[in-house]
Design a protein around this motif. Structure first.
Motif, short mmCIF file in Angstrom:
data_model
loop_
_atom_site.label_atom_id
_atom_site.label_comp_id
_atom_site.label_asym_id
_atom_site.label_seq_id
_atom_site.Cartn_x
_atom_site.Cartn_y
_atom_site.Cartn_z
N ASP A 78 1.01 -1.20 -0.06
CA ASP A 78 0.03 0.00 -0.11
C ASP A 78 0.96 1.39 -0.05
O ASP A 78 0.44 2.12 -0.61
CB ASP A 78 -0.78 0.02 1.14
N PHE A 79 1.85 1.27 0.91
CA PHE A 79 2.87 2.30 0.90
C PHE A 79 3.55 2.65 -0.43
O PHE A 79 3.60 3.64 -0.81
CB PHE A 79 3.99 2.27 2.04
N VAL A 80 3.95 1.58 -0.95
CA VAL A 80 4.76 1.87 -2.28
C VAL A 80 3.62 1.95 -3.31
O VAL A 80 3.88 3.13 -4.25
CB VAL A 80 5.44 0.38 -2.64
N SER A 81 2.52 1.63 -3.61
CA SER A 81 1.40 1.97 -4.45
C SER A 81 1.04 3.55 -4.39
O SER A 81 0.64 4.10 -5.23
CB SER A 81 0.29 1.25 -4.01
N SER A 82 1.30 4.18 -3.08
CA SER A 82 0.95 5.44 -2.93
C SER A 82 2.03 6.68 -3.21
O SER A 82 1.77 7.83 -3.28
CB SER A 82 0.46 5.67 -1.25
N LEU A 83 3.19 6.14 -3.49
CA LEU A 83 4.22 7.00 -3.82
C LEU A 83 4.22 7.76 -5.08
O LEU A 83 3.38 6.96 -6.06
CB LEU A 83 5.57 5.86 -3.96
#
Length: 179
Positions: A78-83
């Motif tokens: 989720d964190f990487v997708s939001s970058l």
């Protein structure tokens, strides 16, 4: 095989069994993700001269590979997708420019949300495997006897241990001093 083993032929044999071991894990998508990480990503990263970097899409694939082979942590995806694409490119360009300072490279990459020292080590190992190893649970356990601490300090200890092992293996194999 133990990490302390100095028989180069046993190390080569273990390496040659890698693909079969990955397949034997029977994890969905792991074989294709592993192929991406080992065969496709390195030339993509190195081919972006004079400003090598990783893209958000490649980072996402790398994270999927890392989590599929280890412990699944959906929040990291989720964190990487939001970058933001620009942030990923900028941080990775700064990181690769910091070579050969591995500590600085990891610090530059870990500004990205969801990227800790282990993921940073995977990015760096794809770009410069001759300099930096991937901080996998299995390798940490073999080299350091533990895979619980994923700090930069622990990674640097791991790098030191693997570089010393590589140097001693070359000396053993070739009978020469490596500087």
């Amino acid at each position: 095989m133990e990490f302390k083993c100095s028989d180069v032929n046993l190390w080569r044999e273990a390496l040659s069994a890698y693909s079969a071991r990955i397949e034997s894990l029977n994890k969905p998508d792991l074989v294709s993700l592993d192929s991406f990480y080992r065969h496709q990503l390195p030339p993509l990263l190195r081919g972006r001269n004079p400003n090598p970097h990783i893209t958000k899409s490649e980072l996402s694939q790398l994270m999927k590979w890392k989590l599929t082979r280890g412990k699944w942590r959906p929040r990291l995806m989720d964190f990487v997708s939001s970058l933001d694409e620009g942030t990923v490119k900028s941080a990775s360009q700064k990181a690769f420019q910091a070579l050969p300072d591995i500590s600085k490279v990891v610090s530059e990459l870990t500004v990205l949300k969801g990227v800790g020292p282990a993921t940073a080590s995977a990015i760096l190992a794809a770009y410069a495997p001759e300099v930096a190893p991937f901080m996998s649970d299995e390798a940490m356990e073999a080299a350091l006897g533990s895979s619980k601490d994923y700090s930069l300090k622990q990674y640097m200890l791991f790098v030191e241990k693997l570089q010393a092992k590589a140097k001693s293996s070359v000396e053993f194999c070739c009978g020469s001093q490596v500087e």
